[in-house]
Design an enzyme around this catalytic site. Sequence first.
Site, PDB file in Angstrom:
ATOM      1  N   HIS A   1      49.456  89.891  73.084  1.00 36.88           N
ATOM      2  CA  HIS A   1      50.490  90.922  73.214  1.00 36.88           C
ATOM      3  C   HIS A   1      51.570  90.610  72.184  1.00 36.88           C
ATOM      4  O   HIS A   1      51.452  89.656  71.416  1.00 36.88           O
ATOM      5  CB  HIS A   1      51.053  90.937  74.640  1.00 36.88           C
ATOM      6  CG  HIS A   1      51.555  89.609  75.073  1.00 36.88           C
ATOM      7  ND1 HIS A   1      52.850  89.178  74.852  1.00 36.88           N
ATOM      8  CD2 HIS A   1      50.921  88.564  75.671  1.00 36.88           C
ATOM      9  CE1 HIS A   1      52.989  87.948  75.315  1.00 36.88           C
ATOM     10  NE2 HIS A   1      51.833  87.543  75.804  1.00 36.88           N
ATOM     11  N   GLY A   2      52.635  91.368  72.171  1.00 38.55           N
ATOM     12  CA  GLY A   2      53.681  91.244  71.154  1.00 38.55           C
ATOM     13  C   GLY A   2      54.206  89.842  70.936  1.00 38.55           C
ATOM     14  O   GLY A   2      54.331  89.376  69.802  1.00 38.55           O
TER      15      GLY A   2
END
Length: 167
Positions: free
Chosen positions: A16-17
Amino acid sequence: MTMTIKLARVDNRLLHGQVATVWTKTVRPNRILVVSDDVAQDQLRKTLIVQAAPAEAKANVITLAKMAQIYQDARFDGFQPIILMETLPEMASLVDQGVDLTAIGVNVGNLAYTAGKTLLTASLSADEADVAAAKKLVAAGVDVYAQTVPTDRKQDFLKLAAKKGLS
Protein backbone atom coordinates in the site's frame (compact mmCIF):
# COMPACT_ATOMS: atom_id res chain seq x y z
CA MET A 1 25.84 -15.65 -1.72
CA THR A 2 22.12 -15.62 -1.19
CA MET A 3 19.30 -13.19 -1.69
CA THR A 4 19.72 -10.02 0.40
CA ILE A 5 16.33 -9.37 2.00
CA LYS A 6 16.01 -5.65 2.78
CA LEU A 7 12.84 -5.85 4.90
CA ALA A 8 10.53 -8.64 6.02
CA ARG A 9 7.22 -7.04 6.96
CA VAL A 10 3.93 -8.40 8.26
CA ASP A 11 1.14 -6.09 7.19
CA ASN A 12 -2.35 -7.32 6.46
CA ARG A 13 -2.69 -4.55 3.85
CA LEU A 14 0.38 -5.93 2.01
CA LEU A 15 1.55 -3.42 -0.62
CA HIS A 16 0.00 0.00 0.00
CA GLY A 17 1.09 3.65 -0.04
CA GLN A 18 3.24 3.52 3.11
CA VAL A 19 5.24 0.58 1.82
CA ALA A 20 5.36 1.75 -1.81
CA THR A 21 6.68 5.20 -0.88
CA VAL A 22 8.22 5.50 2.59
CA TRP A 23 9.65 1.99 3.11
CA THR A 24 11.02 1.60 -0.43
CA LYS A 25 12.81 4.96 -0.19
CA THR A 26 14.33 3.91 3.14
CA VAL A 27 15.46 0.32 2.43
CA ARG A 28 15.92 0.63 -1.36
CA PRO A 29 14.80 -2.80 -2.58
CA ASN A 30 14.96 -3.84 -6.22
CA ARG A 31 11.91 -6.12 -5.80
CA ILE A 32 8.78 -6.32 -3.70
CA LEU A 33 7.72 -9.90 -3.05
CA VAL A 34 4.22 -10.35 -1.71
CA VAL A 35 4.29 -13.85 -0.28
CA SER A 36 0.80 -15.24 0.17
CA ASP A 37 -0.84 -18.48 -0.90
CA ASP A 38 -4.25 -16.73 -0.79
CA VAL A 39 -3.28 -13.71 -2.87
CA ALA A 40 -1.40 -15.88 -5.38
CA GLN A 41 -4.77 -17.53 -6.16
CA ASP A 42 -6.67 -14.21 -6.40
CA GLN A 43 -6.12 -12.65 -9.84
CA LEU A 44 -7.73 -9.30 -8.95
CA ARG A 45 -5.68 -8.77 -5.78
CA LYS A 46 -2.56 -9.90 -7.62
CA THR A 47 -3.13 -7.36 -10.40
CA LEU A 48 -3.82 -4.52 -7.95
CA ILE A 49 -0.64 -5.28 -5.99
CA VAL A 50 1.56 -5.39 -9.09
CA GLN A 51 0.07 -2.05 -10.23
CA ALA A 52 0.72 -0.45 -6.79
CA ALA A 53 4.47 -1.07 -7.00
CA PRO A 54 6.73 1.97 -7.23
CA ALA A 55 8.77 2.41 -10.43
CA GLU A 56 12.06 1.43 -8.78
CA ALA A 57 10.92 -1.97 -7.47
CA LYS A 58 8.86 -4.42 -9.50
CA ALA A 59 6.31 -6.38 -7.45
CA ASN A 60 5.59 -10.09 -7.69
CA VAL A 61 3.02 -12.18 -5.84
CA ILE A 62 4.25 -15.67 -4.99
CA THR A 63 3.35 -18.58 -2.73
CA LEU A 64 5.23 -19.46 0.45
CA ALA A 65 6.67 -22.57 -1.22
CA LYS A 66 7.90 -20.50 -4.19
CA MET A 67 9.58 -17.99 -1.84
CA ALA A 68 11.40 -20.78 0.00
CA GLN A 69 12.44 -22.21 -3.38
CA ILE A 70 13.78 -18.98 -4.92
CA TYR A 71 15.56 -18.03 -1.68
CA GLN A 72 17.74 -21.14 -2.14
CA ASP A 73 18.20 -20.58 -5.90
CA ALA A 74 21.42 -18.82 -6.96
CA ARG A 75 19.64 -17.30 -9.96
CA PHE A 76 17.82 -14.98 -7.54
CA ASP A 77 20.90 -13.85 -5.56
CA GLY A 78 20.64 -10.41 -7.18
CA PHE A 79 17.21 -9.87 -5.65
CA GLN A 80 17.16 -7.38 -2.79
CA PRO A 81 13.50 -7.61 -1.90
CA ILE A 82 11.06 -6.33 0.60
CA ILE A 83 9.05 -9.39 1.62
CA LEU A 84 5.45 -8.65 2.56
CA MET A 85 3.21 -11.17 4.30
CA GLU A 86 -0.25 -10.89 5.85
CA THR A 87 0.32 -12.81 9.09
CA LEU A 88 2.97 -13.69 11.66
CA PRO A 89 2.20 -17.44 11.42
CA GLU A 90 2.96 -17.27 7.66
CA MET A 91 6.24 -15.47 8.37
CA ALA A 92 7.17 -18.12 10.96
CA SER A 93 6.37 -20.80 8.36
CA LEU A 94 8.71 -19.11 5.87
CA VAL A 95 11.56 -19.18 8.42
CA ASP A 96 10.76 -22.87 9.07
CA GLN A 97 11.26 -23.44 5.33
CA GLY A 98 14.80 -22.07 5.46
CA VAL A 99 14.48 -18.34 4.78
CA ASP A 100 16.99 -16.65 7.10
CA LEU A 101 15.69 -13.44 8.67
CA THR A 102 18.09 -13.32 11.63
CA ALA A 103 20.05 -10.37 10.20
CA ILE A 104 17.04 -8.11 9.64
CA GLY A 105 14.26 -9.35 11.92
CA VAL A 106 10.56 -9.15 11.21
CA ASN A 107 8.84 -5.80 11.05
CA VAL A 108 5.22 -5.96 12.18
CA GLY A 109 3.63 -2.94 10.57
CA ASN A 110 -0.10 -3.40 10.66
CA LEU A 111 -2.42 -6.11 11.89
CA ALA A 112 -6.03 -5.01 11.69
CA TYR A 113 -8.35 -5.52 14.62
CA THR A 114 -10.79 -8.38 14.15
CA ALA A 115 -12.93 -10.34 16.59
CA GLY A 116 -10.80 -12.30 19.05
CA LYS A 117 -7.76 -10.02 18.71
CA THR A 118 -6.38 -7.63 21.33
CA LEU A 119 -5.39 -4.09 20.35
CA LEU A 120 -1.66 -3.57 21.09
CA THR A 121 -1.20 -0.18 19.41
CA ALA A 122 -3.35 1.99 17.16
CA SER A 123 -2.43 -0.12 14.12
CA LEU A 124 -1.58 -3.45 15.69
CA SER A 125 -3.77 -6.17 17.13
CA ALA A 126 -2.85 -9.74 17.93
CA ASP A 127 -4.14 -13.03 19.27
CA GLU A 128 -2.53 -16.11 20.76
CA ALA A 129 -1.59 -17.46 17.30
CA ASP A 130 0.30 -14.24 16.52
CA VAL A 131 2.12 -14.37 19.86
CA ALA A 132 2.98 -18.07 19.38
CA ALA A 133 4.36 -17.31 15.90
CA ALA A 134 6.39 -14.36 17.24
CA LYS A 135 7.81 -16.59 20.01
CA LYS A 136 8.74 -19.21 17.41
CA LEU A 137 10.55 -16.55 15.35
CA VAL A 138 12.40 -15.20 18.41
CA ALA A 139 13.41 -18.76 19.34
CA ALA A 140 14.89 -19.06 15.83
CA GLY A 141 16.98 -15.93 16.49
CA VAL A 142 14.71 -13.51 14.62
CA ASP A 143 13.92 -10.14 16.23
CA VAL A 144 10.19 -9.34 15.99
CA TYR A 145 9.41 -5.65 16.31
CA ALA A 146 6.50 -3.29 15.76
CA GLN A 147 7.22 -0.26 13.59
CA THR A 148 4.66 1.37 11.32
CA VAL A 149 7.02 3.69 9.42
CA PRO A 150 10.83 3.99 9.49
CA THR A 151 10.73 7.16 11.62
CA ASP A 152 8.81 5.37 14.41
CA ARG A 153 10.91 3.77 17.11
CA LYS A 154 11.06 -0.02 17.04
CA GLN A 155 9.06 -1.69 19.82
CA ASP A 156 9.47 -5.28 20.95
CA PHE A 157 6.36 -7.09 19.69
CA LEU A 158 6.27 -9.66 22.51
CA LYS A 159 6.64 -6.95 25.17
CA LEU A 160 3.70 -5.06 23.65
CA ALA A 161 1.66 -8.27 23.66
CA ALA A 162 2.63 -9.08 27.26
CA LYS A 163 1.54 -5.61 28.43
CA LYS A 164 -1.92 -6.40 27.06
CA GLY A 165 -2.05 -9.79 28.73
CA LEU A 166 -1.12 -11.90 25.71
CA SER A 167 1.69 -14.30 26.42
